[in-house]
Scaffold this active site. Structure first.
Site: not given
Length: 252
Positions: A16-18, A67-68, A93, A145, A158, A162
């Site tokens: 998710g480094g973008g 796409d993960l 991440n 989170s 979510y 988490k």
């Protein structure tokens, strides 16, 4: 930002480094003169991360657009990025905190959220563990989170996933600790990424209401999380594992 000599020239894999927190993490490791590689589904966002790092004077990180949710394709991308080497650290991440009320969640929604927020963390840890074991060294940092700690409304799936990150982290720490591999989690509060700022601007009073819950009356931004990730991968945190580190300004 502190400089950690133990991170220099180390191979770091970030998902998710973008954009958002992930982009800040990639940039932070690049400033440490680490060799950073990252994955993101957003080609434009990934290219922007690289440009910003180069403009800042650091070496361009290599990346793959992937796409993960597609685990076989993700593992292929990781193999190409690592080039047979053991990463010093994996930063899990990537995720998505899209709100959805309980009554609206379908089975397909549930499966998609699991794939976006949890499943890839497990399989990427599984993929890098043998390499780290071979060199008897490594660090894994999973992004969680405080949503589940707060009992946040509107994000039941979510928050559930988490909370599972905390369990995954403890289990992996026990599993891998004998090989000198440390596994920790970071649980951020409301971090004002560009995406979150856009959401907040629709309801400006939300910023005030949230700060009222924080002990520290300043907003969190992606570098606050990135700086903790650096420490968790550096030798300075050598005896820290199986922990979830909360960075939320003191939400009570």
């Amino acid at each position: 930002m502190a400089i950690y000599p133990s991170l220099q020239d180390r191979l770091i894999l970030v998902t998710g480094g973008g954009g958002g927190i992930g982009a800040a993490i990639v940039a932070a490791f690049a400033r440490q003169s680490a060799e950073v590689v990252f994955i993101d589904v957003d080609a434009a966002g990934a290219a922007q991360t690289v440009r910003a790092i180069v403009d800042g004077g650091a070496a361009a990180p290599r990346h793959a657009v992937c796409d993960l949710r597609d685990i076989p394709r993700t593992l292929q991308a990781v193999e190409a990025l690592l080039q047979g080497r053991a990463p010093h650290a994996l930063i899990n991440n990537a995720g998505n905190d899209q709100a959805q009320p309980l009554e609206d969640v379908t089975l397909a929604d549930w499966d998609d959220r699991v794939a976006v927020n949890l499943r890839h963390q497990f399989f990427l840890a599984q993929a890098v563990a043998p390499r780290m074991r071979a060199v008897r060294s490594g660090a894994i940092v999973n992004l969680g989170s405080i949503a589940w700690m707060m009992g946040a409304a509107g994000v039941p799936v979510y928050a559930t996933l988490k909370s599972a990150v905390a369990g995954l982290t403890k289990s992996l720490a026990r599993e891998l600790g004998g090989d000198n591999i440390r596994v920790n989690a970071i649980a951020p509060g409301w971090v004002l990424t560009e995406r979150q700022l856009e959401k907040g601007r629709a309801d400006p009073a939300k910023f005030t209401r949230y700060l009222d819950r924080q002990c520290l009356k300043s907003h969190l931004f992606p570098p606050h999380v990135a700086e903790l990730a650096l420490w968790l991968c550096a030798e300075e945190s050598a005896m820290c594992t199986a922990q979830t580190f909360v960075v939320d300004g003191g939400v009570v």
